[in-house]
Scaffold this motif. Structure first.
Motif, PDB file in Angstrom:
ATOM      1  N   GLU A 113     -26.099  42.333  41.971  1.00 27.39           N
ATOM      2  CA  GLU A 113     -26.783  43.169  40.982  1.00 27.39           C
ATOM      3  C   GLU A 113     -27.814  44.084  41.637  1.00 27.39           C
ATOM      4  OE1 GLU A 113     -28.204  40.427  38.011  1.00 27.39           O
ATOM      5  OE2 GLU A 113     -26.185  40.168  37.181  1.00 27.39           O
ATOM      6  N   TYR A 143     -16.579  41.599  37.771  1.00 26.53           N
ATOM      7  CA  TYR A 143     -18.013  41.488  37.454  1.00 26.53           C
ATOM      8  C   TYR A 143     -18.744  42.766  37.846  1.00 26.53           C
ATOM      9  CZ  TYR A 143     -22.798  39.925  37.263  1.00 26.53           C
ATOM     10  OH  TYR A 143     -24.126  39.834  36.959  1.00 26.53           O
ATOM     11  N   GLU A 144     -18.460  43.261  39.068  1.00 25.77           N
ATOM     12  CA  GLU A 144     -19.123  44.471  39.558  1.00 25.77           C
ATOM     13  C   GLU A 144     -18.769  45.685  38.699  1.00 25.77           C
ATOM     14  OE1 GLU A 144     -19.129  42.823  44.163  1.00 25.77           O
ATOM     15  OE2 GLU A 144     -17.632  44.288  43.554  1.00 25.77           O
ATOM     16  N   TRP A 182     -12.658  37.428  41.807  1.00 20.54           N
ATOM     17  CA  TRP A 182     -13.559  37.038  40.718  1.00 20.54           C
ATOM     18  C   TRP A 182     -14.738  37.987  40.624  1.00 20.54           C
ATOM     19  CZ3 TRP A 182     -13.519  32.262  37.819  1.00 20.54           C
ATOM     20  CH2 TRP A 182     -12.373  31.489  38.028  1.00 20.54           C
ATOM     21  N   TRP A 183     -15.124  38.594  41.745  1.00 24.02           N
ATOM     22  CA  TRP A 183     -16.331  39.410  41.768  1.00 24.02           C
ATOM     23  C   TRP A 183     -16.086  40.869  41.405  1.00 24.02           C
ATOM     24  CZ3 TRP A 183     -20.620  37.067  41.151  1.00 24.02           C
ATOM     25  CH2 TRP A 183     -20.783  35.768  41.633  1.00 24.02           C
ATOM     26  N   THR A 192     -24.966  36.467  42.707  1.00 24.63           N
ATOM     27  CA  THR A 192     -25.039  37.365  41.563  1.00 24.63           C
ATOM     28  C   THR A 192     -26.268  38.260  41.651  1.00 24.63           C
ATOM     29  OG1 THR A 192     -23.882  35.749  40.200  1.00 24.63           O
ATOM     30  CG2 THR A 192     -25.083  37.467  39.040  1.00 24.63           C
TER      31      THR A 192
END
Length: 188
Positions: free
Chosen positions: A82, A107-108, A103-104, A78
């Motif tokens: 970021e 988030y991104e 899953w990522w 993470t």
């Protein structure tokens, strides 16, 4: 002028130093968000974007992130994602039918949205549906609209405009063999 991948340590060991130099030149840096199953395709698209003169952040060259992934360390993963997003000016999701299981990627996109970064989504060839969370982004379908998007970005960066316009001019929509033919359609 060919862009660089700010995640590549052979370019510069200090991502922030490279990014700060890019910002001073009014350079655009595009974070490439994708699912790992599309890695090879994304590499080709990233090379094309770099050839147009844009810097990218393609995480496959981020040694720290790859180490965190191999160690199964979600906190470090993470943190590294970021870092890549924070040094980028734009977030560009490359989506296929496989992206639904990522899953990522959500988030991104969420991190980029929260940071008020311009968001765009490029659909790969034969992609029919996209996850609903990507509907908040600018949707790009095919090589022609990718070139239009890159041309628009270049106009926002004074130093890139001439380089990108020249590159895109050499890659007209009617070429018999485009470097992204295997990955993108000619739509739009």
């Amino acid at each position: 002028m060919i862009g660089k991948n700010l995640a590549n340590p052979s370019i510069d060991n200090n991502v922030n130093k490279s990014f700060n130099a890019s910002v001073q030149k009014s350079q655009v840096c595009i974070f490439l968000s994708y699912t790992s199953e599309d890695r090879n395709t994304v590499k080709k698209i990233g090379e094309y974007i770099q050839d147009a003169g844009f810097d990218i952040y393609l995480d496959i060259y981020d040694e720290s992130l790859q180490r965190a992934v191999s160690q199964g360390d979600p906190i470090a993963i993470t943190k590294n994602i970021e870092k890549g997003l924070s040094v980028s000016t734009n977030v560009f999701c490359i989506v296929s039918e496989k992206t639904v299981g990522s899953w990522w990627v959500p988030y991104e996109i969420g991190f980029g949205k929260r940071a008020d970064k311009p968001l765009a989504t490029l659909t790969l060839k034969d992609t029919i549906t996209i996850p609903s969370y990507l509907e908040i982004t600018r949707i790009i379908r095919g090589t022609r609209s990718l070139n239009d998007y890159l041309n628009e970005l270049s106009k926002k960066s004074n130093l890139l405009f001439e380089s990108a316009s020249t590159f895109i001019g050499k890659n007209p929509y009617s070429m018999s063999q485009h470097p992204l033919d295997n990955y993108l359609s000619w739509k739009e």
